[in-house]
Each structure stands twice: as structure tokens, then as C-alpha cells.
Write a protein that holds these residues in place. Structure first.
Motif, mmCIF file in Angstrom:
data_model
loop_
_atom_site.group_PDB
_atom_site.id
_atom_site.type_symbol
_atom_site.label_atom_id
_atom_site.label_comp_id
_atom_site.label_asym_id
_atom_site.label_seq_id
_atom_site.Cartn_x
_atom_site.Cartn_y
_atom_site.Cartn_z
ATOM 1 N N ILE A 157 0.755 14.340 4.934
ATOM 2 C CA ILE A 157 1.773 14.111 3.979
ATOM 3 C C ILE A 157 2.422 12.816 4.541
ATOM 4 C CG2 ILE A 157 4.119 14.739 3.133
ATOM 5 C CD1 ILE A 157 2.845 17.643 2.656
ATOM 6 N N ALA A 158 2.899 12.796 5.989
ATOM 7 C CA ALA A 158 3.480 11.745 6.644
ATOM 8 C C ALA A 158 2.613 10.383 6.408
ATOM 9 C CB ALA A 158 3.779 12.087 8.072
ATOM 10 N N ARG A 159 1.556 10.513 6.313
ATOM 11 C CA ARG A 159 0.647 9.117 6.336
ATOM 12 C C ARG A 159 0.034 8.847 5.024
ATOM 13 N NH1 ARG A 159 -2.289 12.002 10.381
ATOM 14 N NH2 ARG A 159 -3.957 12.288 9.009
ATOM 15 N N ALA A 160 0.307 9.822 3.994
ATOM 16 C CA ALA A 160 -0.267 9.615 2.725
ATOM 17 C C ALA A 160 0.517 8.490 1.921
ATOM 18 C CB ALA A 160 -0.390 10.759 1.765
ATOM 19 N N GLY A 161 0.084 7.638 1.162
ATOM 20 C CA GLY A 161 0.750 6.776 0.361
ATOM 21 C C GLY A 161 1.083 7.271 -0.834
ATOM 22 N N ASP A 162 1.621 6.659 -1.766
ATOM 23 C CA ASP A 162 2.317 7.034 -2.942
ATOM 24 C C ASP A 162 1.135 7.633 -3.861
ATOM 25 O OD1 ASP A 162 4.827 6.464 -2.360
ATOM 26 O OD2 ASP A 162 4.840 4.655 -3.178
ATOM 27 N N ARG A 163 -0.134 6.967 -3.879
ATOM 28 C CA ARG A 163 -1.253 7.297 -4.748
ATOM 29 C C ARG A 163 -1.785 8.636 -4.301
ATOM 30 N NH1 ARG A 163 -6.743 3.890 -4.907
ATOM 31 N NH2 ARG A 163 -7.968 5.095 -6.607
#
Length: 361
Positions: A157-163
Motif C-alpha cells: 500500500i505504501a508503494r502502490a500508485g493511485d491506479r
């Protein structure tokens, strides 16, 4: 009214009787039934009659003891009395030279006799193991796996982008719910509150005492200077839980000789349940069961006459419960301690004795 059997007890110079109109079934009788009565007479120099009067040295006629509970058993030693109610509450009175009363702190000074009945404070365990070892291990493994997955998901979650954030957060919510359920199932296997827990038996020798619960918990208090309590100290802190060691997997009974080594070792790790205890002058014998290994005898305390049955010369005391190897492959049904000797009755109706034999005992 009876002076013998489970509801009666006799000391050396005094006696107590308890009426036997009710069964020890853990429930109080109906209101229309007569309340259990305890009657006493004899020597009261150490307060063993529980009358609460220091000026009464003895009673030559029966006197009713004032008790507010339904009494299931009365147990007597030379200068000590212990009463147990149908609900498992324990009271004690009499000599306290060896701290054998399990008294509250305000009257627990060594040598101060108790002339009235005091409740023995035995702390019940809040939880007991209810799941099989394999079930517990599998549940614990699932909890650890889910905890790791939640940790990894948090990093994603910390690395995920908005997509991709929405799908990762959805997966995170699912994992959290799964983890909550897994922890709940694991806790249910590990422990369960014992609302029906109670003391079912009390054994006293005059110097040390034991109480046994309906779940097989064993508590000892009193004089432990020779190791007869199987716990560290001499019982000054009141009743202490006696822990039995895990059984030696090589000492399996005859019925279990043919099982494989791995199964035998697993059996040895299972909890031991105490079924009965007997107290001599300075020694103790405990009978316990474990799945696959019934009727195992443990001994502790003074061994000056060989009363522990260990087959060893010398006067070495045992300070912790120790299994009797000579009986390890025999199912023992009953054990009884005399002052300085011990008797064992097996399932095959064989009798074994050890200890002092100066009078042919």
C-alpha cells in the motif's frame, strides 16, 4: 450421622462427624432438605475443633460446629481439621507450627494456631488447554502466515500508485478480517474459562496439605522442608500449584510398547492430570494420568526408609516430583502413604510396598 467414610474424620484424641444426608454432587441440596451439620468433640488445645474459643481446651460431649455452607467432607490430622464444601471451598483450623493451615497473612505467623475456621485461599486457574496439540499448532501457523501477509500488504500500500491502491486496500481489508478470525479460533483452542472449576478432594498429614481440583490441578501448602510439597519453599505463601514433570517417553506402559518412537514422544508432551494424592509424615505420592499412559506414580520428600520406592540407597530426599520407574510400565490404580511407608495397588490387583517395616507393616 456417621463417623466414618468420606464424610467423617477422626484425629488421634478428638473426632468430627458430618451427616451424610446429601451427595457430593457439586450442587447444594434443595431448600426443604436439612442443611449438612458438623459435630465435634475431643481435644481442642490447638483449636482443631474450630469452635473459635481459645479457653475451650477440650469437649467431652458432641457440639455442633457453626458452618454456613453445605459440607461435603471433613478431613482430620493429629491437630488439624479441613472442611470442604460441595462447591469446593476449603476451610482449615488447628495447629499452624508448620504453616500447614494456608491461613491469611494476619494469622499466618508460624506457631500461631487457628482456633476458628479460616478459608484456605486456593487460586483457581482462569484458563485450561482445550485444543489438541496438532490443532493448536495448525491454528498458530495460520495466524503467523496471515500476520506476514498483512505486513507485506501494508508495504504494498505504501508503494502502490493511485491506479492499484484501491485493489490493494481491498485485499488488506480481507486479510485483516481473516487474521481476526484466525486469532479468535486459535484462542478458542488454547484456552477456555473453567466456570465449573472447584476443589474435589483435600488430603492432610498434620504437617503438609494438598488440594486436588476436578480438572486435575494439585495445590500444596505447609511444611516442605524435606521436599514433601514438590515445590520451592516451605509453603509460607499459602497453597502453591504443584507441577509434575513430563514423562520419560522410554517409560511407556506395556500397552504402549508397540507404538512408534515419534508417537511415544508426542504422548509424553501431553498434559498430565493428577487423579489422587496421598501424604505421609514427610513424603508424598501422586497418581496421575496422561493420554496413552495411565496410572503413573510420582513421589517426593524424605526417603530415609526407602518410602519413595525409588530403589536407591542412602537418605537422599526428592525435592521435586519424580516418577517411580519400577512401576512405570504398570497401571497403578491407588496409592496410599503411611507415616514412613507407601503402598501401591495396580490394575492387575497386585500390591507393592516400600519403606519402614519395623512393625511388619
Amino acid at each position: 450421622m456417621s463417623g466414618s467414610g468420606p464424610l467423617g474424620g477422626v484425629g488421634l484424641e478428638w473426632a468430627l462427624w458430618c451427616d451424610d444426608d446429601m451427595a457430593d454432587n457439586g450442587q447444594a441440596p434443595q431448600l426443604q432438605q436439612t442443611q449438612t451439620e458438623v459435630w465435634v468433640l475431643g481435644d481442642n488445645a490447638q483449636g482443631q475443633l474450630g469452635l473459635g474459643d481459645r479457653d475451650v481446651e477440650s469437649k467431652s460431649a458432641l457440639e455442633r460446629l457453626d458452618t454456613s455452607s453445605y459440607i461435603a467432607s471433613v478431613t482430620c490430622a493429629e491437630n488439624q481439621t479441613v472442611l470442604r464444601s460441595v462447591h469446593g471451598v476449603v476451610w482449615s483450623c488447628g495447629e499452624n507450627e508448620h504453616l500447614n493451615q494456608g491461613l491469611p497473612e494476619e494469622v499466618a505467623d508460624e506457631g500461631d494456631a487457628a482456633f476458628e475456621l479460616y478459608e484456605v485461599e486456593i487460586k483457581e486457574p482462569a484458563w485450561v488447554l482445550v485444543g489438541k496439540p496438532k490443532q493448536v499448532a495448525e491454528a498458530a501457523t495460520r495466524v503467523r502466515r496471515l500476520e506476514k501477509e498483512v505486513e507485506i500488504c501494508e508495504q504494498r500500500i505504501a508503494r502502490a500508485g493511485d491506479r492499484h491502491r484501491e485493489s490493494v486496500e481491498k485485499r488488506m481489508a480481507e486479510l485483516v478480517e481473516d487474521l481476526k478470525l484466525a486469532r479468535s479460533k486459535h484462542a478458542a483452542l488454547l484456552q477456555k474459562k473453567t466456570k465449573d472449576w472447584k476443589i474435589k478432594e483435600v488430603v492432610i498429614s498434620g504437617q503438609h496439605s494438598f488440594a486436588l481440583s476436578n480438572y486435575g490441578d494439585l495445590f500444596g501448602w505447609g511444611d516442605g522442608t524435606e521436599g514433601q510439597l514438590g515445590v520451592v519453599g516451605i509453603g509460607r505463601g499459602g497453597p502453591q500449584c504443584v507441577r509434575l514433570p513430563k514423562a520419560d517417553p522410554q517409560l511407556a506402559p506395556l500397552a504402549a510398547r508397540n507404538i512408534d518412537e515419534e508417537t511415544r514422544r508426542k504422548e509424553a508432551k501431553k498434559d498430565i492430570t493428577v487423579t489422587s494424592v496421598s501424604a505421609g509424615a514427610m513424603h508424598t505420592a501422586v497418581l496421575a494420568n496422561r493420554p496413552g499412559h495411565l496410572g503413573q506414580v510420582y513421589v517426593e520428600g524424605m526417603n530415609n526408609y526407602g518410602q519413595l520406592g525409588l530403589g536407591e540407597s542412602g537418605h537422599r530426599n526428592e525435592w521435586k516430583p519424580r516418577p517411580v520407574k519400577a512401576l512405570a510400565r504398570t497401571v497403578v490404580k491407588q496409592v496410599s502413604c503411611g507415616l514412613w511407608h507407601t503402598g501401591f495397588l495396580t490394575q492387575a490387583r497386585e500390591l507393592y510396598f516400600c519403606g519402614l517395616n519395623n512393625n511388619g507393616q
